[in-house]
Design a protein around this motif. Structure first.
Motif, PDB file in Angstrom:
ATOM      1  N   TYR A 114       6.100   5.387  18.369  1.00 43.50           N
ATOM      2  CA  TYR A 114       6.940   4.416  19.300  1.00 43.50           C
ATOM      3  C   TYR A 114       6.080   4.562  20.625  1.00 43.50           C
ATOM      4  N   ALA A 115       5.655   5.669  21.009  1.00 42.94           N
ATOM      5  CA  ALA A 115       5.076   5.826  22.311  1.00 42.94           C
ATOM      6  C   ALA A 115       3.856   4.977  22.468  1.00 42.94           C
ATOM      7  N   VAL A 116       2.826   5.183  21.265  1.00 41.93           N
ATOM      8  CA  VAL A 116       1.872   4.474  21.290  1.00 41.93           C
ATOM      9  C   VAL A 116       1.894   3.011  21.315  1.00 41.93           C
ATOM     10  N   ALA A 117       2.884   2.471  20.531  1.00 43.34           N
ATOM     11  CA  ALA A 117       3.111   0.975  20.447  1.00 43.34           C
ATOM     12  C   ALA A 117       3.476   0.530  21.830  1.00 43.34           C
ATOM     13  N   GLU A 118       4.497   1.451  22.674  1.00 41.38           N
ATOM     14  CA  GLU A 118       4.874   0.966  23.941  1.00 41.38           C
ATOM     15  C   GLU A 118       3.646   0.985  25.089  1.00 41.38           C
ATOM     16  N   GLU A 119       2.686   1.829  24.881  1.00 38.62           N
ATOM     17  CA  GLU A 119       1.630   1.615  25.501  1.00 38.62           C
ATOM     18  C   GLU A 119       0.750   0.623  25.479  1.00 38.62           C
ATOM     19  N   MET A 120       0.867   0.201  24.352  1.00 33.75           N
ATOM     20  CA  MET A 120      -0.205  -0.809  23.688  1.00 33.75           C
ATOM     21  C   MET A 120       0.462  -2.348  24.094  1.00 33.75           C
ATOM     22  N   GLY A 121       1.621  -2.519  24.058  1.00 36.63           N
ATOM     23  CA  GLY A 121       2.339  -3.552  24.468  1.00 36.63           C
ATOM     24  C   GLY A 121       4.060  -3.476  24.696  1.00 36.63           C
ATOM     25  N   GLU A 122       4.596  -4.727  24.442  1.00 36.49           N
ATOM     26  CA  GLU A 122       6.077  -4.534  24.322  1.00 36.49           C
ATOM     27  C   GLU A 122       6.577  -4.748  22.807  1.00 36.49           C
ATOM     28  N   ILE A 123       7.479  -3.644  22.410  1.00 41.77           N
ATOM     29  CA  ILE A 123       7.901  -4.043  21.052  1.00 41.77           C
ATOM     30  C   ILE A 123       9.043  -4.834  20.904  1.00 41.77           C
ATOM     31  N   VAL A 124       8.722  -5.689  20.100  1.00 41.74           N
ATOM     32  CA  VAL A 124       9.580  -6.981  19.744  1.00 41.74           C
ATOM     33  C   VAL A 124      10.386  -6.925  18.547  1.00 41.74           C
ATOM     34  N   ALA A 125       9.851  -6.045  17.489  1.00 41.24           N
ATOM     35  CA  ALA A 125      10.687  -6.035  16.153  1.00 41.24           C
ATOM     36  C   ALA A 125      10.196  -4.637  15.374  1.00 41.24           C
ATOM     37  N   VAL A 126      11.220  -4.255  14.523  1.00 49.94           N
ATOM     38  CA  VAL A 126      11.000  -2.935  13.557  1.00 49.94           C
ATOM     39  C   VAL A 126      10.790  -3.551  12.241  1.00 49.94           C
ATOM     40  N   VAL A 127       9.617  -3.058  11.637  1.00 49.48           N
ATOM     41  CA  VAL A 127       9.743  -3.717  10.283  1.00 49.48           C
ATOM     42  C   VAL A 127       9.723  -2.576   9.305  1.00 49.48           C
ATOM     43  N   HIS A 128      10.540  -2.734   8.180  1.00 48.60           N
ATOM     44  CA  HIS A 128      10.432  -1.702   6.960  1.00 48.60           C
ATOM     45  C   HIS A 128      10.500  -2.341   5.536  1.00 48.60           C
ATOM     46  N   SER A 129      10.248  -1.813   4.497  1.00 50.36           N
ATOM     47  CA  SER A 129      10.256  -2.356   3.283  1.00 50.36           C
ATOM     48  C   SER A 129      11.396  -1.717   2.446  1.00 50.36           C
TER      49      SER A 129
ATOM     50  N   ALA B   6       0.893  -1.194  -0.144  1.00 50.64           N
ATOM     51  CA  ALA B   6       0.074   0.003   0.122  1.00 50.64           C
ATOM     52  C   ALA B   6       1.047   1.084   0.014  1.00 50.64           C
ATOM     53  N   ASP B   7       2.214   1.175   0.674  1.00 54.95           N
ATOM     54  CA  ASP B   7       2.921   2.414   0.777  1.00 54.95           C
ATOM     55  C   ASP B   7       3.991   2.582  -0.301  1.00 54.95           C
ATOM     56  N   TYR B   8       3.894   1.451  -1.268  1.00 54.70           N
ATOM     57  CA  TYR B   8       4.947   1.427  -2.246  1.00 54.70           C
ATOM     58  C   TYR B   8       4.710   2.953  -3.338  1.00 54.70           C
ATOM     59  N   PRO B   9       5.620   3.546  -3.688  1.00 60.64           N
ATOM     60  CA  PRO B   9       6.974   3.367  -3.517  1.00 60.64           C
ATOM     61  C   PRO B   9       7.829   3.800  -2.653  1.00 60.64           C
ATOM     62  N   ARG B  10       7.088   4.365  -1.487  1.00 61.19           N
ATOM     63  CA  ARG B  10       7.796   4.974  -0.176  1.00 61.19           C
ATOM     64  C   ARG B  10       8.024   3.428   0.535  1.00 61.19           C
ATOM     65  N   GLU B  11       8.996   3.557   1.370  1.00 60.99           N
ATOM     66  CA  GLU B  11       9.259   2.509   2.282  1.00 60.99           C
ATOM     67  C   GLU B  11       8.073   2.716   3.271  1.00 60.99           C
ATOM     68  N   ALA B  12       7.534   1.499   3.510  1.00 63.96           N
ATOM     69  CA  ALA B  12       6.586   1.034   4.566  1.00 63.96           C
ATOM     70  C   ALA B  12       7.517   0.900   5.969  1.00 63.96           C
ATOM     71  N   CYS B  13       6.998   1.325   7.109  1.00 63.89           N
ATOM     72  CA  CYS B  13       7.376   0.920   8.377  1.00 63.89           C
ATOM     73  C   CYS B  13       6.450   0.718   9.293  1.00 63.89           C
ATOM     74  N   GLY B  14       6.788  -0.156  10.461  1.00 67.44           N
ATOM     75  CA  GLY B  14       6.092  -0.465  11.317  1.00 67.44           C
ATOM     76  C   GLY B  14       6.681  -1.115  12.552  1.00 67.44           C
ATOM     77  N   LEU B  15       5.838  -1.476  13.586  1.00 65.93           N
ATOM     78  CA  LEU B  15       6.520  -2.153  14.728  1.00 65.93           C
ATOM     79  C   LEU B  15       5.383  -3.377  14.931  1.00 65.93           C
ATOM     80  N   ILE B  16       6.152  -4.403  15.364  1.00 68.39           N
ATOM     81  CA  ILE B  16       5.450  -5.772  15.986  1.00 68.39           C
ATOM     82  C   ILE B  16       5.548  -5.691  17.481  1.00 68.39           C
ATOM     83  N   ILE B  17       4.413  -5.796  18.214  1.00 67.74           N
ATOM     84  CA  ILE B  17       4.272  -5.715  19.678  1.00 67.74           C
ATOM     85  C   ILE B  17       3.589  -6.994  20.065  1.00 67.74           C
ATOM     86  N   ILE B  18       3.935  -7.311  21.429  1.00 60.15           N
ATOM     87  CA  ILE B  18       3.261  -8.320  22.039  1.00 60.15           C
ATOM     88  C   ILE B  18       2.300  -7.984  22.991  1.00 60.15           C
TER      89      ILE B  18
END
Length: 244
Positions: free
Chosen positions: A54-69, A15-27
């Motif tokens: 990052y702050a929103v992700a940390e509030e939701m759970g534990e950040i375990v990985a960074v993702v990008h394309s 969906a974000d192509y041709p820009r790099e997509a980025c996101g976080l995986i949380i538990i």
């Protein structure tokens, strides 16, 4: 990685192509979840995840990985990816996206993890804010003197925004003071230079390594050792020394 997580990553990357997509995986509550983030980078060749995401992700759970394309490029990690993975302390997942016949398609995914990687001081690629002239100085001090210099956030081309003077303001906070113009330079002294800065302020820094040589990382070039003379002396504005 759960199949749903991988599916969500692929859809976001396409969906974000041709820009790099980025996101976080949380538990969260024992379950894995992918959180798409907004890429704040001004171009299509890298990504910046906002502090708010990052702050929103940390509030939701534990950040375990960074993702990008990597749009239209292998999923192999760049030097900047490896360095940033070390700094993050978590896994990094990189996914390739190709714009085949105008339809973005996510493909290969490669995972890297912190392993103590240190990028060489000479010959490193330039990536502002991650691998640049200040990063090189920080790494030199850490590797040769076991000194951890303060880190600073910095936007690319801040020296053309009409107001910023980050080096003059930042280096004193990192423990440096100016030396007399006629003082003999010592190994470890930092040379502040002004190179095509419309703000009229120093925007490049080199470290003196002795025998008339400097180690530096010029914008858009590989880091290198060069003789301190000629052009480099002409653009010098100040020499500073670390005092702690």
């Amino acid at each position: 990685m759960k199949p749903k997580t991988l599916t969500d990553i692929k859809r976001h990357a396409e969906a974000d192509y041709p820009r790099e997509a980025c996101g976080l995986i949380i538990i969260r509550r024992g379950r894995e979840k992918y959180l798409p983030c907004k890429n704040l980078a001004p171009d299509t060749e890298h990504f910046i995840i906002s502090a708010q995401d990052y702050a929103v992700a940390e509030e939701m759970g534990e950040i375990v990985a960074v993702v990008h394309s990597h749009p239209d490029a292998p999923a192999s990690p760049s030097e900047a990816d490896k360095v940033s993975c070390e700094a993050s302390g978590v896994l990094w997942h990189i996914i390739r996206v190709d714009g085949t016949e105008g339809i973005p398609t996510a493909g290969e995914l490669i995972t890297i993890e912190p392993c103590g990687y240190q990028v060489p001081l000479v010959g490193r690629q330039f990536f502002h804010g991650v691998l640049d002239c200040y990063s090189l100085i920080r790494d030199w001090y850490q590797q040769t003197r076991s000194i951890e210099l303060k880190q600073f956030s910095r936007a690319d081309e801040w020296w053309n925004d009409g107001k910023s003077d980050l080096y003059t303001q930042g280096f004193p906070q990192a423990g440096f003071v100016s030396i007399e113009s006629n003082a003999e330079m010592q190994v470890g002294d930092v040379i502040l230079m002004q190179i095509r800065s419309t703000n009229g302020v120093p925007n490049h820094a080199a470290i003196y390594i002795g025998d008339g040589l400097i180690l530096h990382h010029l914008h858009g070039h590989l880091s290198s050792r060069d003789v301190y003379g000629g052009y480099w002396q002409e653009v010098t504005r100040n020499v500073i020394r670390y005092v702690g």
